[in-house]
Scaffold this motif. Structure first.
Motif, PDB file in Angstrom:
ATOM      1  N   GLY A   1       0.494  -1.130  -0.093  1.00  0.00           N
ATOM      2  CA  GLY A   1      -0.759   0.127  -0.214  1.00  0.00           C
ATOM      3  C   GLY A   1       0.960   1.244  -0.384  1.00  0.00           C
ATOM      4  O   GLY A   1       0.266   2.269  -0.799  1.00  0.00           O
ATOM      5  N   ALA A   2       1.957   0.987   0.706  1.00  0.00           N
ATOM      6  CA  ALA A   2       3.169   2.786   0.571  1.00  0.00           C
ATOM      7  C   ALA A   2       3.605   2.409  -0.715  1.00  0.00           C
ATOM      8  O   ALA A   2       3.404   3.934  -1.044  1.00  0.00           O
ATOM      9  CB  ALA A   2       4.283   2.051   1.936  1.00  0.00           C
ATOM     10  N   ALA A   3       3.675   1.570  -0.865  1.00  0.00           N
ATOM     11  CA  ALA A   3       4.740   1.485  -1.854  1.00  0.00           C
ATOM     12  C   ALA A   3       3.555   2.042  -4.264  1.00  0.00           C
ATOM     13  O   ALA A   3       4.224   2.787  -4.250  1.00  0.00           O
ATOM     14  CB  ALA A   3       5.808  -0.034  -2.968  1.00  0.00           C
ATOM     15  N   LEU A   4       2.364   2.021  -3.481  1.00  0.00           N
ATOM     16  CA  LEU A   4       1.107   2.278  -4.261  1.00  0.00           C
ATOM     17  C   LEU A   4       1.300   4.039  -4.401  1.00  0.00           C
ATOM     18  O   LEU A   4       0.567   4.514  -5.310  1.00  0.00           O
ATOM     19  CB  LEU A   4       0.482   1.929  -4.726  1.00  0.00           C
ATOM     20  N   LEU A   5       0.925   4.127  -2.602  1.00  0.00           N
ATOM     21  CA  LEU A   5       1.040   5.666  -2.490  1.00  0.00           C
ATOM     22  C   LEU A   5       2.022   6.459  -2.836  1.00  0.00           C
ATOM     23  O   LEU A   5       2.408   7.747  -3.903  1.00  0.00           O
ATOM     24  CB  LEU A   5       0.338   5.607  -1.058  1.00  0.00           C
ATOM     25  N   VAL A   6       3.327   5.798  -2.867  1.00  0.00           N
ATOM     26  CA  VAL A   6       4.260   7.259  -3.196  1.00  0.00           C
ATOM     27  C   VAL A   6       4.821   6.557  -4.830  1.00  0.00           C
ATOM     28  O   VAL A   6       4.900   7.736  -5.490  1.00  0.00           O
ATOM     29  CB  VAL A   6       5.792   6.113  -3.435  1.00  0.00           C
ATOM     30  N   THR A   7       4.566   5.797  -5.744  1.00  0.00           N
ATOM     31  CA  THR A   7       4.289   5.689  -6.659  1.00  0.00           C
ATOM     32  C   THR A   7       3.315   5.981  -7.977  1.00  0.00           C
ATOM     33  O   THR A   7       3.451   6.205  -9.067  1.00  0.00           O
ATOM     34  CB  THR A   7       4.597   4.524  -7.457  1.00  0.00           C
ATOM     35  N   ARG A   8       1.856   6.170  -6.833  1.00  0.00           N
ATOM     36  CA  ARG A   8       1.069   7.985  -7.325  1.00  0.00           C
ATOM     37  C   ARG A   8      -0.030   6.993  -7.851  1.00  0.00           C
ATOM     38  O   ARG A   8      -0.327   7.228  -9.316  1.00  0.00           O
ATOM     39  CB  ARG A   8       1.438   9.034  -7.829  1.00  0.00           C
ATOM     40  N   ARG A   9      -0.030   4.818  -7.968  1.00  0.00           N
ATOM     41  CA  ARG A   9      -0.581   4.146  -8.689  1.00  0.00           C
ATOM     42  C   ARG A   9      -1.996   4.744  -8.220  1.00  0.00           C
ATOM     43  O   ARG A   9      -2.923   4.004  -7.855  1.00  0.00           O
ATOM     44  CB  ARG A   9      -0.125   2.856  -8.434  1.00  0.00           C
ATOM     45  N   TRP A  10      -2.821   5.484  -8.888  1.00  0.00           N
ATOM     46  CA  TRP A  10      -3.891   5.746  -8.780  1.00  0.00           C
ATOM     47  C   TRP A  10      -5.160   5.245  -8.523  1.00  0.00           C
ATOM     48  O   TRP A  10      -6.282   4.912  -7.604  1.00  0.00           O
ATOM     49  CB  TRP A  10      -4.616   7.351  -8.862  1.00  0.00           C
ATOM     50  N   ARG A  11      -4.871   4.473 -10.140  1.00  0.00           N
ATOM     51  CA  ARG A  11      -5.899   3.278 -10.141  1.00  0.00           C
ATOM     52  C   ARG A  11      -5.470   2.311 -10.144  1.00  0.00           C
ATOM     53  O   ARG A  11      -6.960   1.990  -9.427  1.00  0.00           O
ATOM     54  CB  ARG A  11      -5.648   3.533 -12.192  1.00  0.00           C
ATOM     55  N   VAL A  12      -4.756   1.813  -9.212  1.00  0.00           N
ATOM     56  CA  VAL A  12      -5.061   0.521  -9.026  1.00  0.00           C
ATOM     57  C   VAL A  12      -4.735   1.385  -7.054  1.00  0.00           C
ATOM     58  O   VAL A  12      -5.902   0.084  -6.360  1.00  0.00           O
ATOM     59  CB  VAL A  12      -3.517   0.464  -8.537  1.00  0.00           C
ATOM     60  N   LEU A  13      -5.136   1.500  -6.772  1.00  0.00           N
ATOM     61  CA  LEU A  13      -5.340   2.609  -5.236  1.00  0.00           C
ATOM     62  C   LEU A  13      -7.065   2.654  -5.458  1.00  0.00           C
ATOM     63  O   LEU A  13      -7.295   1.967  -4.522  1.00  0.00           O
ATOM     64  CB  LEU A  13      -4.886   3.841  -4.784  1.00  0.00           C
ATOM     65  N   GLY A  14      -7.286   3.241  -6.427  1.00  0.00           N
ATOM     66  CA  GLY A  14      -8.746   3.271  -6.598  1.00  0.00           C
ATOM     67  C   GLY A  14      -9.478   1.450  -6.363  1.00  0.00           C
ATOM     68  O   GLY A  14     -10.420   1.758  -6.053  1.00  0.00           O
ATOM     69  N   GLY A  15      -8.714   0.909  -7.213  1.00  0.00           N
ATOM     70  CA  GLY A  15      -9.766  -0.817  -7.041  1.00  0.00           C
ATOM     71  C   GLY A  15      -9.314  -0.889  -6.346  1.00  0.00           C
ATOM     72  O   GLY A  15     -10.426  -1.549  -5.336  1.00  0.00           O
ATOM     73  N   TRP A  16      -8.618  -0.894  -5.450  1.00  0.00           N
ATOM     74  CA  TRP A  16      -8.437  -1.234  -3.847  1.00  0.00           C
ATOM     75  C   TRP A  16      -9.791  -1.132  -2.360  1.00  0.00           C
ATOM     76  O   TRP A  16      -9.908  -1.733  -2.687  1.00  0.00           O
ATOM     77  CB  TRP A  16      -6.930  -1.205  -3.729  1.00  0.00           C
ATOM     78  N   ALA A  17      -9.340   0.670  -3.058  1.00  0.00           N
ATOM     79  CA  ALA A  17     -10.300   1.518  -2.164  1.00  0.00           C
ATOM     80  C   ALA A  17     -11.673   0.923  -2.075  1.00  0.00           C
ATOM     81  O   ALA A  17     -12.503   0.588  -0.913  1.00  0.00           O
ATOM     82  CB  ALA A  17     -10.191   2.433  -2.293  1.00  0.00           C
ATOM     83  N   ALA A  18     -11.703   0.678  -3.619  1.00  0.00           N
ATOM     84  CA  ALA A  18     -13.662   0.303  -4.019  1.00  0.00           C
ATOM     85  C   ALA A  18     -14.015  -0.726  -3.368  1.00  0.00           C
ATOM     86  O   ALA A  18     -14.802  -1.515  -2.446  1.00  0.00           O
ATOM     87  CB  ALA A  18     -13.664   0.035  -5.411  1.00  0.00           C
ATOM     88  N   SER A  19     -13.118  -2.142  -3.402  1.00  0.00           N
ATOM     89  CA  SER A  19     -13.005  -3.505  -2.900  1.00  0.00           C
ATOM     90  C   SER A  19     -13.055  -3.769  -1.339  1.00  0.00           C
ATOM     91  O   SER A  19     -14.113  -4.245  -1.143  1.00  0.00           O
ATOM     92  CB  SER A  19     -12.017  -4.410  -3.664  1.00  0.00           C
TER      93      SER A  19
END
Length: 372
Positions: free
Chosen positions: A189-207
């Motif tokens: 989760g921290a790596a996705l935030l640091v690299t600004r993978r917003w679409r991946v984070l969006g899908g993760w948040a949706a689930s």
């Protein structure tokens, strides 16, 4: 060399088949003495008394019903093996619990093994499916099945996300399965935030919202009740394999802060290692997956199966890496604290350093998939 590799593959396949057969032939006492009664207890309370899911007194009464009055010999809390997983884990366990403690427990173990195998297969594509054998036939997998734990489902979420990485939002949705053990994916989760993978984070948040919403329909307080319940297993005498466990050596009044600080220190170090391979999906993912066990505030020997998943994702592990992991998992599962924590930190640290390229003991494999 080809003959030895072929024989090794046959031997690992035989071990893997044995793992699948074992839940079908193990004794009822073995089923009861795993972590399955805790999940079955959570599932039963979720259906019958959802307002008291994390009430240990209620859990004690229901768990005795689940085990037929038998007391577990595994290390427990307040005389029981408590349900301290997120509330939505109970949703997964309900169909199995309805089949009864014995049959349901056996099928629960087989379900977890199937999820692990599929997750490994998805993670290694387009490599040969035989690449999953070292992980599936390893000691960490044996520890996983003996304890009937959830890591196979987490591995499925990770493997599916990697296979669908070209579709970021869908990959994030797949990561929702990791929320059955969210403490193990903090670096990811921290790596996705640091690299600004917003679409991946969006899908993760949706689930995550979907899981939370389903739980909130029965009891909106569950999420707040789960965090204090998780503190129970984090104690000096437990077989933790994470770096944060050393924080339990501090006085009780500051243990929580010590555990959090050590987790944060490990997280920063891990992100630095992963940053060395940030342009390559497989090595970077391997560091983040293995490091999730290291960084977690609560991780047990069963969670070392995710380190096996990480070695499989990396794809460059040698026989000595697998041997070190299996020996380390056996020691962690059989020795008292703090030995598991020492061994776990050393083994996971070695895997992360190896995948980062800091230590290279063998010729590099062909360049892995790019993150982009």
């Amino acid at each position: 060399m080809t003959r030895w590799r072929w024989r090794g593959s046959v031997a690992m396949l035989a071990v893997a088949v044995g793992f699948v057969i074992y839940p079908l032939v193990e004794s009822q006492n073995d089923v009861i003495n795993s972590d399955w009664p805790a999940f079955a207890t959570g599932a039963r309370i979720l259906v019958s008394d959802p307002g008291h899911l994390y009430d240990f007194d209620v859990q004690r009464r229901v768990e005795l019903q689940v085990t037929g009055g038998r007391t577990l010999i595994t290390l427990g809390i307040n005389g029981i093996l408590p349900f301290v997983a997120p509330a939505w884990v109970g949703f997964f366990a309900v169909p199995f619990e309805l089949l009864g403690t014995n049959l349901g427990g056996r099928l629960w173990i087989l379900f977890g093994l199937a999820c692990l195998a599929i997750g490994l297969y998805l993670a290694v594509r387009p490599r040969s499916p035989s690449a999953i054998l070292p992980a599936f036939a390893s000691v960490p997998t044996a520890v996983l099945l003996l304890n009937a734990q959830l890591d196979g489902i987490v591995a499925l979420g990770i493997g599916a996300a990697i296979s669908l990485w070209s579709r970021p939002f869908v990959a994030g949705l797949c990561l929702g399965l990791t929320l059955l053990k969210p403490q193990l994916v903090l670096p990811l989760g921290a790596a996705l935030l640091v690299t600004r993978r917003w679409r991946v984070l969006g899908g993760w948040a949706a689930s995550g919202l979907l899981l939370w919403g389903a739980a909130a329909l029965l009891n909106p307080r569950w999420v707040l009740q789960w965090l204090p319940a998780l503190n129970g297993p984090v104690r000096p005498g437990s077989r933790e394999v994470d770096f944060a466990h050393f924080g339990t050596a501090f006085p009780a009044s500051v243990q929580g802060y010590a555990v959090a600080i050590l987790s944060l220190v490990a997280l920063v170090a891990l992100l630095a290692l992963a940053g060395r391979r940030r342009a390559e999906l497989w090595p970077a993912a391997a560091i983040l997956v293995a490091g999730g066990v290291l960084v977690a505030p609560h991780a047990l020997p069963t969670d070392l199966v995710l380190v096996a998943v990480a070695l499989t994702i990396w794809g460059e592990a040698q026989w000595y890496d697998w041997l070190l992991l299996s020996v380390g998992a056996a020691i962690a599962a059989l020795t008292p604290a703090p030995v598991p924590a020492v061994v776990g930190v050393l083994v996971i640290g070695w895997v992360c350093v190896r995948a980062s390229g800091v230590v290279t003991l063998s010729p590099r494999a062909p360049a892995p998939m790019s993150v982009g």
